[in-house]
Design a protein around this motif. Structure first.
Motif, PDB file in Angstrom:
ATOM      1  N   ASP A 200       7.388  -4.426  -6.943  1.00  0.00           N
ATOM      2  CA  ASP A 200       8.299  -5.443  -6.421  1.00  0.00           C
ATOM      3  C   ASP A 200       9.323  -4.819  -5.469  1.00  0.00           C
ATOM      4  O   ASP A 200       9.633  -5.388  -4.420  1.00  0.00           O
ATOM      5  CB  ASP A 200       9.017  -6.177  -7.557  1.00  0.00           C
ATOM      6  N   ARG A 201       9.844  -3.640  -5.818  1.00  0.00           N
ATOM      7  CA  ARG A 201      10.822  -2.953  -4.952  1.00  0.00           C
ATOM      8  C   ARG A 201      10.181  -2.537  -3.631  1.00  0.00           C
ATOM      9  O   ARG A 201      10.811  -2.656  -2.569  1.00  0.00           O
ATOM     10  CB  ARG A 201      11.401  -1.731  -5.667  1.00  0.00           C
ATOM     11  N   ILE A 202       8.950  -2.052  -3.686  1.00  0.00           N
ATOM     12  CA  ILE A 202       8.241  -1.649  -2.464  1.00  0.00           C
ATOM     13  C   ILE A 202       8.007  -2.874  -1.584  1.00  0.00           C
ATOM     14  O   ILE A 202       8.282  -2.850  -0.375  1.00  0.00           O
ATOM     15  CB  ILE A 202       6.914  -0.939  -2.805  1.00  0.00           C
ATOM     16  N   GLN A 203       7.521  -3.950  -2.173  1.00  0.00           N
ATOM     17  CA  GLN A 203       7.234  -5.161  -1.412  1.00  0.00           C
ATOM     18  C   GLN A 203       8.494  -5.781  -0.821  1.00  0.00           C
ATOM     19  O   GLN A 203       8.451  -6.385   0.249  1.00  0.00           O
ATOM     20  CB  GLN A 203       6.489  -6.178  -2.285  1.00  0.00           C
ATOM     21  N   ALA A 204       9.633  -5.619  -1.488  1.00  0.00           N
ATOM     22  CA  ALA A 204      10.891  -6.161  -0.992  1.00  0.00           C
ATOM     23  C   ALA A 204      11.527  -5.253   0.070  1.00  0.00           C
ATOM     24  O   ALA A 204      12.556  -5.599   0.649  1.00  0.00           O
ATOM     25  CB  ALA A 204      11.872  -6.361  -2.151  1.00  0.00           C
TER      26      ALA A 204
END
Length: 181
Positions: free
Chosen positions: A112-116
């Motif tokens: 989720d952090r990478i995608q955000a």
């Protein structure tokens, strides 16, 4: 040889660097044994600090070996192990006791952090991955078909350069993979 009070390793253990894999490993100078994972009784907090200071290559060989790699790709990964992984230990923890479900929740949060756009896979891998490739921001170098576990290999080869995979489940644990070349 670094002082064991700085490395956090038990007596007679030291960190060495593998020329063939371009990764750090652990060597016992008395017993003449080596291993990829830190020995038992390691102070993992001290070891993390020591490794970040002296063994964070940030892809040292990246790009230098790109010529002549036909049929091979280069990828980085972030690995979260669980208690049912093939080797439930890492440079971060001597014994990994988390369940597969807990490992999934951890890697999903990283995804989720990478995608955000909050962090890159390499940034997270350097501190959060249970693989010794964390020293190189998860960079595994070049590999071809048959060099990795099938599930990992299939996912990595399906990616385009710069893409990050969905969560990949292998005998080693749960991975996020980024194709680098």
């Amino acid at each position: 040889m670094a002082d064991t009070t700085e490395t956090g390793l038990p007596p007679n253990w030291e960190v060495r660097h593998s020329q063939s894999k371009n990764l750090p490993y652990y060597f016992n100078s008395v017993e003449r044994v080596s291993r990829w994972e830190p020995p038992a009784e390691t102070d993992t907090e001290k070891l993390k600090l020591y490794m970040a200071k002296y063994h964070n290559n940030k892809g040292a060989a990246a790009g230098s070996a790109e010529e002549g790699q036909q049929g091979k790709i280069r990828a980085a990964h972030l690995l979260i192990k669980h208690r049912d992984s093939r080797r439930p230990s890492s440079w971060r923890e001597n014994t990994i006791t988390r369940t597969k479900e807990e490992a999934y929740d951890i890697i999903k949060a990283h995804q989720d952090r990478i995608q955000a756009g909050e962090a890159s896979l390499g940034q997270l891998a350097s501190t959060e991955s249970d693989c010794s490739s964390a020293r190189k921001e998860g960079d595994l170098g070049f590999f071809g078909r048959g060099d990795m576990q099938k599930e990992f290999e299939d996912a990595a080869f399906a990616l385009l350069k710069g893409e990050v995979s969905d969560i990949v489940d292998t005998a080693s644990g749960l991975h996020l993979i980024e194709r680098l070349a």
